[in-house]
Design a protein around this motif. Structure first.
Motif, short mmCIF file in Angstrom:
data_model
loop_
_atom_site.label_atom_id
_atom_site.label_comp_id
_atom_site.label_asym_id
_atom_site.label_seq_id
_atom_site.Cartn_x
_atom_site.Cartn_y
_atom_site.Cartn_z
N UNK A 112 0.85 -1.16 0.10
CA UNK A 112 -0.04 0.07 -0.12
C UNK A 112 0.85 1.23 0.05
N UNK A 113 0.47 2.17 -0.94
CA UNK A 113 1.35 3.41 -0.86
C UNK A 113 0.38 4.54 -0.88
N UNK A 114 0.81 5.80 -0.52
CA UNK A 114 -0.09 7.08 -0.45
C UNK A 114 -1.49 6.66 0.11
N UNK A 115 -2.76 7.40 -0.27
CA UNK A 115 -3.89 6.91 0.44
C UNK A 115 -4.47 5.91 -0.09
N UNK A 116 -4.35 5.40 -1.41
CA UNK A 116 -5.07 4.45 -2.13
C UNK A 116 -4.32 3.74 -3.08
N UNK A 117 -3.11 4.22 -3.32
CA UNK A 117 -2.23 3.32 -4.29
C UNK A 117 -1.68 1.96 -3.91
N UNK A 118 -1.49 1.21 -5.12
CA UNK A 118 -0.59 -0.07 -4.58
C UNK A 118 0.49 0.07 -5.52
N UNK A 119 1.77 -0.64 -4.82
CA UNK A 119 3.01 -0.89 -5.86
C UNK A 119 3.18 -2.30 -5.53
N UNK A 120 3.97 -3.24 -6.24
CA UNK A 120 4.10 -4.50 -6.10
C UNK A 120 5.46 -4.80 -6.40
N UNK A 121 6.07 -5.77 -5.76
CA UNK A 121 7.25 -6.47 -5.70
C UNK A 121 7.21 -7.82 -6.34
N UNK A 176 -5.02 0.52 -7.66
CA UNK A 176 -5.82 1.46 -6.48
C UNK A 176 -6.71 0.50 -5.83
N UNK A 177 -6.89 1.08 -4.35
CA UNK A 177 -8.01 0.46 -3.42
C UNK A 177 -9.13 1.22 -3.90
N UNK A 178 -9.88 1.04 -5.03
CA UNK A 178 -11.14 1.70 -5.51
C UNK A 178 -12.40 0.66 -5.30
N UNK A 179 -12.15 -0.34 -4.85
CA UNK A 179 -13.11 -1.54 -5.09
C UNK A 179 -14.40 -1.30 -4.24
N UNK A 239 -9.68 -3.98 7.45
CA UNK A 239 -8.47 -3.40 7.08
C UNK A 239 -7.71 -4.07 6.08
N UNK A 240 -8.48 -4.89 5.43
CA UNK A 240 -7.89 -6.03 4.28
C UNK A 240 -7.71 -5.33 2.88
N UNK A 241 -6.71 -5.43 2.21
CA UNK A 241 -6.81 -5.12 0.67
C UNK A 241 -7.85 -5.79 -0.22
N UNK A 242 -8.69 -5.30 -1.21
CA UNK A 242 -9.46 -5.96 -2.31
C UNK A 242 -8.47 -6.52 -3.24
N UNK A 243 -7.20 -5.78 -3.22
CA UNK A 243 -6.38 -6.09 -4.53
C UNK A 243 -5.28 -7.00 -4.08
N UNK A 244 -4.95 -7.97 -5.02
CA UNK A 244 -5.39 -8.67 -6.40
C UNK A 244 -6.75 -9.21 -6.17
N UNK A 245 -7.10 -9.45 -7.35
CA UNK A 245 -8.00 -10.24 -7.57
C UNK A 245 -8.07 -11.18 -8.93
N UNK A 246 -8.97 -12.09 -9.33
CA UNK A 246 -8.42 -13.04 -10.26
C UNK A 246 -9.53 -12.41 -11.44
N UNK A 247 -8.87 -12.81 -12.59
CA UNK A 247 -9.45 -12.52 -14.01
C UNK A 247 -10.94 -13.10 -14.09
N UNK A 248 -10.90 -14.46 -13.74
CA UNK A 248 -12.20 -15.02 -13.61
C UNK A 248 -13.37 -14.20 -12.65
N UNK A 249 -12.86 -13.54 -11.42
CA UNK A 249 -13.88 -12.92 -10.74
C UNK A 249 -14.44 -11.70 -11.49
#
Length: 255
Positions: free
Chosen positions: A9-18, A171-174, A205-215
């Protein structure tokens, strides 16, 4: 072996990934919204960056890069079409290019629409696609530069990937996307279940990203413009899916 992928999680609602390969020790960062959380996670994990992959030029995806490169002088990869607006690139890529991270092929997809030159990175061996602000969890990016037909083509390209593909969006816009989705697809049982799952996750307080393409294909109205139930709900029965998508996007902009 699939890469180990960590969501930051970054900023207020962004995501980065490693994305990390335990054998070689190589680690790729996908997007750099801010340096602090990313550097802290690299320290916590004991990883060193080898690559940075940039999806598009917006500040909330690139502004942390300079601070990260001070600690980790990694190879920076981004779209040739967006190079004039991105931080300096070591490697410029276009759709159809394939490069390797830790021996795993990474395919470049042009997913213009949110911006012109927006790209996604697909890692088939890890069943992962990094879509940033193109395909998002229960949504898609606002059309700041591209057209609705252009974005529909980009989303259709992503929807053609295998259903088991994990979608890492930016983003955490879900939860807000879900409130809109039920207005255009109210009788979708899978969507109703997803809304309940999202509400529970966010309350904890859990993220909703990632998701699956099927979903996403089952519940995301921006991927479901060819679905008859949505077309009936919009009064657009038997309409061209690109036109239906444009109407869904317009309604979301006004929501």
């Amino acid at each position: 072996m699939p890469l180990e992928i960590v969501t930051i999680p970054c900023l207020s609602d962004n995501y980065a990934f490693l994305a990390h390969d335990a054998v070689s020790g190589n680690t790729a960062l996908i997007d750099a919204p801010e340096s602090g959380p990313i550097l802290a996670e690299l320290v916590r994990l004991g990883w060193t960056l080898s690559h940075v992959l940039l999806t598009h030029h917006h500040w909330d995806h690139v502004d942390g890069l300079a601070g990260i490169l001070e600690k980790h002088p990694a190879t920076v990869i981004g779209a040739a079409a967006d190079a004039h607006r991105l931080p300096p690139l070591d490697q410029r890529v276009v759709e159809g290019d394939v490069f390797e991270i830790a021996g795993e092929p990474v395919q470049v997809l042009d997913v213009s629409g949110h911006t012109i030159g927006h790209i996604a990175f697909y890692m088939p061996q890890s069943a992962a696609v990094f879509t940033a602000d193109s395909l998002m969890a229960l949504g898609c990016g606002r059309l700041f530069e591209g057209t609705a037909p252009q974005m529909w083509a980009s989303l259709s390209k992503l929807a053609a990937l295998p259903d088991e593909t994990i979608v890492y969006s930016g983003h955490e816009y879900t939860q807000s996307n879900a409130k809109f989705a039920v207005t255009v697809d109210p009788d979708n049982a899978a969507l109703q279940q997803r809304v309940a799952d999202i509400d529970r996750a966010r309350a904890a307080g859990e993220p909703t990203v990632p998701s699956t393409l099927a979903l996403e294909k089952a519940t995301n109205p921006f991927l479901r413009a060819a679905d008859s139930a949505i077309q009936v709900q919009l009064g657009m029965t038997d309409s061209d899916p690109a036109s239906v998508f444009a109407e869904v996007r317009t309604r979301k902009d006004r929501f």
